[in-house]
Design a protein around this motif. Structure first.
Motif, mmCIF file in Angstrom:
data_model
loop_
_atom_site.group_PDB
_atom_site.id
_atom_site.type_symbol
_atom_site.label_atom_id
_atom_site.label_comp_id
_atom_site.label_asym_id
_atom_site.label_seq_id
_atom_site.Cartn_x
_atom_site.Cartn_y
_atom_site.Cartn_z
ATOM 1 N N VAL A 1 -5.198 4.683 0.218
ATOM 2 C CA VAL A 1 -4.045 3.783 0.152
ATOM 3 C C VAL A 1 -4.211 2.859 -1.064
ATOM 4 N N ASN B 1 -2.340 0.646 9.168
ATOM 5 C CA ASN B 1 -3.489 0.499 8.279
ATOM 6 C C ASN B 1 -4.145 -0.866 8.533
ATOM 7 N N THR C 1 2.191 -1.168 4.400
ATOM 8 C CA THR C 1 2.009 0.147 3.789
ATOM 9 C C THR C 1 3.268 0.996 3.908
ATOM 10 N N ILE D 1 3.563 -0.406 9.239
ATOM 11 C CA ILE D 1 3.577 0.676 8.263
ATOM 12 C C ILE D 1 4.951 1.349 8.347
ATOM 13 N N GLY E 1 0.834 -1.198 0.000
ATOM 14 C CA GLY E 1 0.000 0.000 0.000
ATOM 15 C C GLY E 1 0.867 1.244 0.000
ATOM 16 N N SER F 1 -3.935 -4.609 0.722
ATOM 17 C CA SER F 1 -2.517 -4.369 0.988
ATOM 18 C C SER F 1 -2.069 -5.171 2.200
#
Length: 439
Positions: free
Chosen positions: A315, A373, A356, A379, A304, A353
């Protein structure tokens, strides 16, 4: 009286409900056949709903921000000369699917209808026997000043254009139905803005209070962020990285850029580095289903890329990044990001995803604490590049440095695993040739 009930139509893709994000009419307005009366938002797109009949608006099925199920009443119209019906619905073919964030120069008719005069209740000395009274052609007149506190009506395209031009739509008169502001109204205001009232000496206190109802994409973003913050055990890990060698490699490649291989940003290199790093740390390339206490680790890296759009943060997903090369990563990232900005990204381009990557570019600051996320568990955030004095070989030398500010779900990823994952990512970035070595 022919009362027609216009139902919330099926807008496709299995959508069972839609949120009302804008009304183009109000109770008592006269409408023409095929005139847009409302804009509704599904999970991924904004759809304008036209009326299949002409007449007078009797009732609205909900307020802005309400969510209506497909098949429920959207609007009720008095259509003289037609039989009563409470089951009529706008044909699906009449729906105008529009981009969530069209460019200011794009002015499709479905987004910005041509100006139409408003109805005027002036008495007539000669009755028009051939035209029913509720449908007599209204006489053109300038829209009256908008009462204080009344929200201006305008399409998303007009609102975007106004924001970019720095225009407050509360001060723009609309010539469309129900005072709706058209592109022509906005252009005229920008070309000849009203003169500002003269001010006396000193500054007058600003007592304005703007109340904004959170609807549409903004409400979805707020809900998702609140759920992630509430349900994920967040912790962040920040590490400084020397990107001097990586920036030198990028500059060397960009000096030989061609149409087939355009100039590169930093992100495609980071995408490849993440793909290589998660191969050693599969626990960060995972989903956590906390409703069923199940962790899913993925062999595929569906990366993402957090993207700012006119409708808020989205995203889009670069699928199977583990199969892509450097320029393929760059091309696919540009494609899905632009699709998200234009509001034309498909469901598979906005979901699924596994990890990210987020960056604010030059606005990245020194450090940040990005929100995971959900249902992902990691992330990776990057901050801006700055030149700092670094001690090397017995002296200070200028080096380009950047912080990696990343967050993890502590229910799934231990602190040690997060730290070693970021250290591995730092090693790859600081020795960029290793990113391209096949194991």
């Amino acid at each position: 009286m022919g009362v027609r009930s216009i139902k919330m139509p099926d807008v496709g893709e299995g959508v069972a409900e839609a949120e009302i994000v804008e009304w183009a009419v109000k109770v008592g307005d006269l409408v023409k056949e095929d005139q847009v009366v409302a804009a509704v938002m599904t999970d991924k797109a904004t759809v304008e709903i036209p009326t299949p009949v002409a007449g007078s608006v009797l009732a609205l099925g909900g307020a802005v921000g309400d969510v209506l199920a497909v098949g429920s009443e959207l609007i009720r119209i008095d259509a003289p000369g037609m039989p009563d019906s409470l089951a009529a619905a706008a044909p699906k073919s009449r729906l105008a699917l529009k981009e969530a964030a069209p460019t200011p120069s794009a002015r499709p008719e479905s987004v910005a209808p041509a100006p139409e005069p408003r109805a005027e209740a002036a008495p007539s000395t000669a009755p028009e026997h051939d035209v029913p009274a509720p449908l007599r052609a209204p006489q053109a007149q300038a829209a009256p000043p908008r009462p204080p506190g009344e929200k201006p009506l305008a399409s998303p395209a007009v609102r975007l254009k106004a924001r970019e031009a720095g225009v407050d739509l509360r001060f723009v008169r609309g010539s469309g139905p129900a005072g709706r502001i058209t592109h022509d109204d906005l252009d005229a205001f920008i070309a000849r803005p009203p003169e500002a009232p003269s001010k006396g000496p000193g500054r007058a206190p600003n007592k304005a209070v703007e109340t904004i109802k959170v609807v549409g994409m903004r409400r979805r973003i707020a809900h998702n962020m609140a759920e992630s913050s509430r349900r994920v055990a967040h912790f962040s890990y920040i590490e400084e990285t020397d990107v001097t060698a990586l920036e030198e490699l990028r500059a060397s490649l960009n000096a030989r850029a061609t149409e087939a291989r355009p100039k590169l940003t930093l992100l495609p290199f980071l995408m490849l580095a993440i793909v290589k790093a998660v191969a050693d740390f599969p626990q960060v390339n995972a989903h956590y289903d906390d409703d069923n206490d199940v962790i899913q680790r993925f062999g595929a890296v569906h990366l993402g890329v957090a993207t700012q759009t006119p409708n808020g943060l989205m995203v889009p997903v670069v699928r199977h990044a583990e199969t892509l090369g450097l320029y393929q990563c760059a091309s696919e990232m540009r494609r899905v990001s632009e699709a998200a900005r234009q509001g034309v990204a498909g469901r598979d381009e906005l979901t699924g995803s596994t990890i990210t990557l987020t960056s604010l570019g030059a606005l990245g600051g020194i450090a940040s604490t990005p929100v995971v996320n959900r249902p992902e568990v990691a992330i990776v955030g990057v901050n801006k590049i700055v030149v700092r004095p670094v001690w090397r070989d017995g002296g200070f030398v200028p080096r380009k440095t950047m912080n990696l500010s990343s967050s993890f779900d502590h229910r799934v990823v231990d602190g040690y695993d997060a730290a070693t994952f970021i250290q591995r990512l730092r090693e790859l970035i600081e020795a960029p040739a290793t990113i391209f070595i096949e194991d």
